[in-house]
Design an enzyme around this catalytic site. Structure first.
Site, short mmCIF file in Angstrom:
data_model
loop_
_atom_site.label_atom_id
_atom_site.label_comp_id
_atom_site.label_asym_id
_atom_site.label_seq_id
_atom_site.Cartn_x
_atom_site.Cartn_y
_atom_site.Cartn_z
N LYS A 59 0.84 -1.20 0.00
CA LYS A 59 0.00 0.00 0.00
C LYS A 59 0.88 1.25 0.00
CE LYS A 59 -3.83 1.99 2.74
NZ LYS A 59 -4.66 1.76 3.96
N SER A 133 -9.35 1.63 3.19
CA SER A 133 -8.54 2.42 2.28
C SER A 133 -7.52 1.58 1.50
CB SER A 133 -7.78 3.51 3.06
OG SER A 133 -6.93 2.96 4.05
N SER A 157 -9.65 -0.60 7.41
CA SER A 157 -9.09 -0.60 6.06
C SER A 157 -8.38 -1.88 5.67
CB SER A 157 -8.12 0.58 5.89
OG SER A 157 -8.79 1.80 6.10
#
Length: 555
Positions: A59, A133, A157
Site C-alpha cells: 500500500k 482504504s 481498512s
C-alpha cells in the site's frame, strides 16, 4: 513455477490491463526479475526462505526503499531511503516487491474511491467499490497477481476490502507490527495489515512481520483457541444496516462455528457501536490533522475534497474534547468488556452493505460511515481481528470478522479457521516449547491444563534413543520418562507451545515425582519436557517396549 516464472506471469497479466487503477507505482519487470534471480541463487546455496518467490504488493502509504511514497497524493510524494520494517522483514524472508498500490488518500476512507489515481473497482462487479482504504492491495491479491499485500487498518481498512474481494485480511493487535515507515493516519490507532488468499499464508506473513514485536507480548498471551471456543454472537436484531440476505449469511457463518464445536452466546453491541462513532465523530480525528493537516492546509491541487474536508475540519478540535472522548472511550470499553465476559472471541459482519461507486459519490461521508459500522471500534478497544470470506450475497462476497482481545491474535486466527473449515494456521511465535509424553498428550486427562492456558500443539516428535518409560501408580495414570543413556529407546511425544506464564504455573504446580528438565529429541535438539525422579520407577512397570504412552494404553 520458479520465482522468475512467477514474476513473468504476473507482468504478463499486468500487461493485459487487469485493474490498472489498483496500482500507483509498478517496478520495472527487469528489476523484479533480477531480484528473483538473486533469490534463486540464495535458495540454491541452501538458504531457508519461508516466503521464497512470493509476490508482494505494498500500500502506497508504507515505505519501500527507492519507490516514491505518495499516500495517494502526488504533491505529498517523497523517496524513502529504506523500507518500513514490515516490508523489509518480508523481503528478507524471500518476498519480491512488485510495486505500490492505490488507496483512499492518506488512508482516510473505507471505499477505495478517494484517490486522484482513480477509483479502485470491485473485482467481480466494477460498478461497486473495492473497499478501502487498502483498496489496491486487496484487489491485486484477489486477482492472483500478488500472493501477499500490505495494507493499513485504523478504522477497518485491512478488513473491509478483504470482505468485498473475498480474501483474508489480518489486523494484528495494535503495535505488534512496527509502524515505522508508515504515513500516519491516526498514529495511536494505526496497524499494518496483510492480505492473502489463504489464512495460513496471511498468518505466516504476519508472524514474520511481528517478530520481534514492536510492542512486548504479555507473558500470558494465548497461543491458540481452546478446543471448544466460546464465541459471542449478536442476535439478529442487534445488527443494524443489514438486509435480510446479509443477515442470513451472517447466521450461516455462526452455524458453521457451531458445527465445528464452538459454543455461541449472545452479546449486546451498544457499547461497541457507540465507541465506533468516536473515531471520526469526536476528538480522535485531531490525530489525522496532526499527521497531514498542515500539508492539506496548503490546498494541494490533487487533494481529495472529502479527505481534505474531514482532516482540515479537525484543525480546531479543542483539547478538552479529546480528553473527554478519551475518558468516554474508557467507560465504553469497560462496558463492552463486561458484555464480552468469558467469550474467547466475537463474531461480527465485516461490513453491513457493499455500496456502488455511484452511491458513494452521492453521499461520500454517510455511506463510508455505514460501511465502518462494525470495524471502527476495534483499534479503539485495542483488539485483534481476522476478516475472512463467508459466502456470497447479492452484489458479491460476504465476509465476517473474528475479533479477539489484544494479544489473542492466535485465538482470532484459530476461530477464523473454523469458519473457513481449514486446518489451524501455522503456530505463532512467542511461545515456549514443552515436550509432553503422557497424561498431557492431546486427548489425555490433563491436556486441558495446556489448552486452557492458551497452549498449542506444534508437532509430533520422538525422543533420542536414550530413555526408558515407566507406568507410574498415580491418579490419573501417568508415565515416567527417565534418561538412561545406553539401553534406552525412542519415545513418542508432542511438542506444545505455551505462554511463558503458563509454563511457570505448570512447573510450580507439578506434583511428585514429576519434574521438568531438558530432553533430547531424535534430531539432536534439546527441549524442556516432562521427566521423572528415578527413585519413583523402582517398582513401576517398564513399558519402554511400547514406544509411547498411547501405545501402552492401547495394549
Amino acid at each position: 513455477m520458479t520465482p522468475q516464472d512467477r514474476v513473468r506471469d504476473a507482468y504478463a497479466r499486468l500487461a493485459r490491463g487487469e485493474r490498472p487503477e489498483a496500482w500507483i507505482t509498478l517496478r520495472a519487470e527487469e528489476d523484479v526479475l533480477a531480484d528473483a534471480a538473486a533469490l534463486e541463487q540464495r535458495l540454491a546455496a541452501g538458504e531457508r526462505l519461508p516466503l521464497a518467490g512470493s509476490l508482494l504488493a505494498v500500500k502506497d502509504n508504507i515505505d519501500v526503499a527507492g519507490l516514491a511514497t505518495t499516500a495517494a497524493c502526488p504533491e505529498y510524494a517523497y523517496l524513502p531511503e529504506r523500507s518500513a520494517p514490515a516490508v523489509q522483514r518480508l523481503v528478507d524472508a524471500g518476498a519480491l516487491v512488485l510495486g505500490k498500490t492505490n488507496l483512499d488518500q492518506f488512508a482516510t476512507g473505507l471505499v477505495g474511491t478517494r484517490s486522484p489515481y482513480g477509483a479502485v473497482r470491485d473485482v467481480r462487479d466494477p460498478a461497486r467499490v473495492s473497499g478501502g482504504s487498502s483498496s489496491g492491495s486487496a484487489v491485486v491479491v484477489a486477482l492472483g497477481i500478488a500472493d501477499l499485500a500490505l495494507g493499513t487498518d485504523t478504522a477497518g481498512s485491512g478488513r473491509v476490502p478483504a470482505a468485498y474481494q473475498g480474501v483474508v485480511g489480518v489486523k494484528p493487535t495494535r503495535g505488534l507490527v512496527p509502524t515505522d515507515g508508515v504515513v500516519p493516519a491516526c498514529r495511536s490507532f494505526d496497524c499494518v495489515t496483510v492480505f492473502a488468499r489463504t489464512l495460513t499464508a496471511a498468518r505466516q506473513a504476519m508472524s514474520i512481520m511481528s517478530e520481534p514485536a514492536g510492542r512486548p507480548w504479555p507473558a500470558d498471551a494465548p497461543l491458540a483457541a481452546p478446543p471448544a471456543p466460546v464465541v459471542a454472537v449478536p442476535d439478529r436484531d442487534e445488527l443494524v444496516g443489514m438486509s435480510a440476505p446479509w443477515l442470513d449469511a451472517f447466521e450461516q457463518a455462526a452455524q458453521t462455528l457451531v458445527k465445528a464445536g464452538a459454543r455461541l452466546r449472545p452479546i449486546r453491541l451498544a457499547p461497541f457501536l457507540a465507541a465506533a462513532k468516536l473515531l471520526y465523530g469526536g476528538g480522535f480525528v485531531a490525530e489525522r490533522y496532526a499527521a497531514v493537516g498542515a500539508f492539506l492546509d496548503g490546498r494541494p491541487a490533487t487533494a481529495d475534497p472529502t479527505v481534505a474536508g474531514i482532516i482540515t475540519a479537525a484543525r480546531d478540535v479543542p483539547a478538552h474534547v479529546l480528553v473527554a472522548d478519551t475518558e468516554r472511550l474508557e467507560r465504553l470499553r469497560e462496558q463492552a468488556m463486561a458484555e464480552w465476559g468469558d467469550a474467547d472471541a466475537l463474531l461480527l459482519p465485516t461490513a453491513p452493505v457493499h455500496p456502488t461507486i455511484a452511491q458513494v459519490a452521492a453521499d461520500p461521508v454517510g455511506v463510508n460511515a455505514l460501511v465502518g459500522t462494525y470495524t471502527n471500534f476495534c483499534n479503539l478497544f485495542d483488539l485483534a481481528a481476522v476478516a475472512v470470506p463467508a459466502g456470497q450475497v447479492e452484489g458479491g462476497h460476504f465476509g465476517v470478522q473474528v475479533i479477539a482481545r489484544g494479544f489473542a491474535d492466535a485465538v482470532a486466527a484459530d476461530v477464523a479457521a473454523l469458519i473457513l473449515e481449514e486446518p489451524a494456521p501455522v503456530p505463532p511465535t512467542g511461545g515456549l516449547p514443552l515436550l509432553v509424553i503422557g497424561a498431557h498428550l492431546t486427548g489425555q486427562p490433563l491436556n486441558e491444563q495446556l489448552t486452557s492456558a492458551g497452549g498449542r500443539c506444534a508437532a509430533q516428535v520422538r525422543t533420542a534413543p536414550e530413555y526408558r518409560l515407566y507406568a507410574l501408580p498415580t491418579q490419573p495414570p501417568k508415565p515416567g520418562l527417565v534418561r538412561v543413556g545406553s539401553g534406552g529407546d525412542s519415545i513418542d511425544g508432542e511438542i506444545w507451545l505455551l505462554p511463558p506464564a503458563a509454563l511457570g504455573r505448570l512447573l510450580a504446580a507439578l506434583p511428585e515425582p514429576m519434574t521438568l528438565g531438558k530432553v533430547r529429541l531424535a534430531d539432536g535438539s534439546l527441549v524442556t519436557g516432562f521427566l521423572c525422579e528415578s527413585a519413583a520407577t523402582e517398582d513401576a512397570p517398564d513399558i519402554t517396549e511400547h514406544g509411547g504412552w498411547r501405545s501402552y494404553l492401547a495394549s
